[in-house]
Write an enzyme that holds these catalytic residues in place. Structure first.
Site, PDB file in Angstrom:
ATOM      1  N   GLU A  19       0.832  -1.210   0.000  1.00 37.09           N
ATOM      2  CA  GLU A  19       0.000   0.000   0.000  1.00 37.09           C
ATOM      3  C   GLU A  19       0.857   1.246   0.000  1.00 37.09           C
ATOM      4  OE1 GLU A  19       0.725   1.695   2.938  1.00 37.09           O
ATOM      5  OE2 GLU A  19       1.813  -0.144   3.466  1.00 37.09           O
ATOM      6  N   GLU A  76       4.367  -0.380   1.565  1.00 35.03           N
ATOM      7  CA  GLU A  76       4.451  -0.623   0.109  1.00 35.03           C
ATOM      8  C   GLU A  76       4.383  -2.103  -0.243  1.00 35.03           C
ATOM      9  OE1 GLU A  76       8.031   1.043  -1.543  1.00 35.03           O
ATOM     10  OE2 GLU A  76       7.543   3.089  -0.937  1.00 35.03           O
TER      11      GLU A  76
END
Lengths: 355, 355
Positions: free
Chosen positions: A176, A319
């Site tokens: 994310e 991430e």
């Protein structure tokens, strides 16, 4: 649309443990003392059980990185300005971010999903366009999103899981990007783990002590204002969630419904898994916890679901970076399972009765 | 020969920290919050400092697996029969052991060294023949080896480090095979860490509680009989050591003298590093501790040298397996350092003053 989601949730089945004795027997026949490769053996067994295959191929791996913005950034909860979200999407697409490097290292694809960035991207090669809203609303002042938007974002995640699986992926990971997203993640964690916001709120990208106090107060206010109810997980998402968190929740549900394991990254990703777990506790069977994040609420999340992380490297980037690293260890475990010689085959003597 | 060893020991220099600011500045310019990749950043920095290079190439990696036998096995300290040592050498050479699988996964060469196996191998492709003795003597009844044999084994390790470096290796790892070798490793640990044998003796390949008590008594007897003196590390090795442990000690010394980092595997390997550290404390600068072993004395060893392991996967196989896994993470850290985009290059906004 909530009906379609309910169908997915209801289709999730516990992992069939029927092959466990056969898998364990093979692990114990490998040329090493029984159990001496510890968690690598455990990982290999879990993967085989989820895939219901005593001799699976090595995983085909994909990391799905969901990007979204957060209205709550207007309260000053992050050290970075909001535009970093869209800037980092460009960075992902050009291959220069941490997740790109570590996914390449693991041999995993990266799929970048705009599920709620407050920026209008032009047509871009590699960008998956599933924008549900231009960012969530400020949860300190109102609900983060309408209920149907939360469902739409979950469904997007589930559909992307299905797409990846239909294209051959057998191991998915969550990732994310969203400036401000430790704030909803902390709120969600407080709600499901029934803890005080101050006990599950950390420094995110690196705010100082004063800013941490302010961030905690913002989360407390959002919870007070919205009264999220843990027995209504979609309600929690819509009140104090985020669009990327909803997407990750959907990815977990969709993958589990298809018998596909998911490697869960750090604090934000685990918040998404927590919502999925609240909707359907069986999803836990399909999850690998990748690493222990520096974010203090992460421990509570993992312990709530009974998950033990594979790595502890003081990571706090998100991430999907920790998940990509853990994918490398899952591969290692499977290679042990698939490639090592056996006692019988290698003519190595086994242990004595004092084993 | 002890003179030549002394020369190597005296030639080891502390790692030059002069490039630290430049390396750190680059890490801080990568598109991520400062320090958010935790130990990956630390690992990359350590590697660059040891190599004295702000832009090193990715490591060329080799695992050196030292095999030897132990006379003390006649006391019944292991669950496996002694012949497993030579059988596993064959397994290493045919590529079927755990270390072969994990070294391939990490992209590392495996070099198998007969430094003291009690078996006469024929000429074998890939076997490095540096046999010093046909196994050590039974340390519960006499000294494990003569002092000159200990020195010879150390020198063999140092020379093999030099050979690997001259062939281009920039990152070495330790590995070992030797039925019974947790017994000398525990004895060495007790001596240097000044702990009771019972506090540093574990189950090795998997002995039961009774056998553990017996193994501990054997170690106590060996120490009582031989009176190893921690201020004479070569004396400790010759009295209660093992030939593969001596080889690993030499590998560490040789690599450090050549400015080459060494990834140290688990309990046996760390016993070798402990002897090297006693001979020259500066070697610590050149070591990466790969993983936290299940063997209970391992924690004491690492804490004695101030090393923090990268992984904690409940491993207790040895062979270099944990070191090979850690090599993958060292590569990951270096790829982060070398391949990630920078804030300036990627046009990503940096954090605000509340960072």
């Amino acid at each position: 649309m909530e009906d379609r989601l309910k169908k997915i949730i209801d289709s999730i089945r516990p992992v069939d443990l029927g092959l466990e004795p056969e898998i364990q027997a093979h692990l114990d026949d490998l040329t090493k003392p029984k159990g001496s490769l510890g968690r690598l053996e455990e990982i290999a067994k879990t993967y085989c059980l989820i895939r219901h295959d005593v001799k699976p191929a090595l995983p085909k791996k994909a990391v799905l990185v969901f990007a979204a913005d957060h209205g709550v950034t207007e309260e000053g909860v992050s050290a970075f300005p909001k535009e970093v979200t869209f800037q980092m999407v460009y960075n992902f697409l050009s291959g220069g971010a941490g997740i790109n490097v570590l996914a390449r290292h693991a041999g995993a694809d990266v799929r970048v999903v705009d599920i709620g960035v407050d920026y209008d991207f032009p047509e871009l090669e590699g960008l998956i366009r599933r924008k549900v809203m231009h960012g969530s609303r400020n949860m300190a002042k109102t609900t983060a999103m309408d209920r149907d938007k939360a469902v739409e974002a979950i469904m997007a995640g589930a559909e992307l899981a299905k797409e990846a699986v239909s294209q051959g992926s057998t191991l998915l990971a969550t990732g994310e990007m969203g400036i401000g997203n430790t704030t909803p993640a902390s709120a969600i964690t407080a709600v499901f783990c029934k803890m005080r916001p101050e006990d599950v709120t950390g420094r995110g990208t690196g705010i100082n002590q004063d800013a941490l106090g302010h961030k905690t107060a913002v989360i407390e206010q959002a919870i007070r204002l919205n009264s999220p109810d843990p027995s209504d997980p979609i309600g929690v998402l819509s009140k104090v969630g985020g669009l990327e968190i909803a997407g990750i929740c959907g990815l977990v549900l969709g993958a589990a419904s298809l018998g596909t394991p998911v490697v869960v990254d750090g604090f934000i990703s685990t918040a998404g898994a927590l919502v999925a777990h609240a909707l359907q506790p069986i999803v836990r069977d399909y999850l690998f916890a990748s690493h222990q994040s520096v974010e203090k609420g992460h421990r509570a999340q993992l312990s709530h679901m009974g998950l033990r992380p594979v790595l502890d490297l003081d990571l706090r980037l998100g991430e999907g970076t920790g998940a990509a690293l853990a994918m490398g260890l899952i591969d290692a475990g499977l290679k042990i399972y698939l490639e090592m010689a056996t006692f019988s085959g290698a003519k190595v003597s086994t242990g004595s009765e004092i084993l």
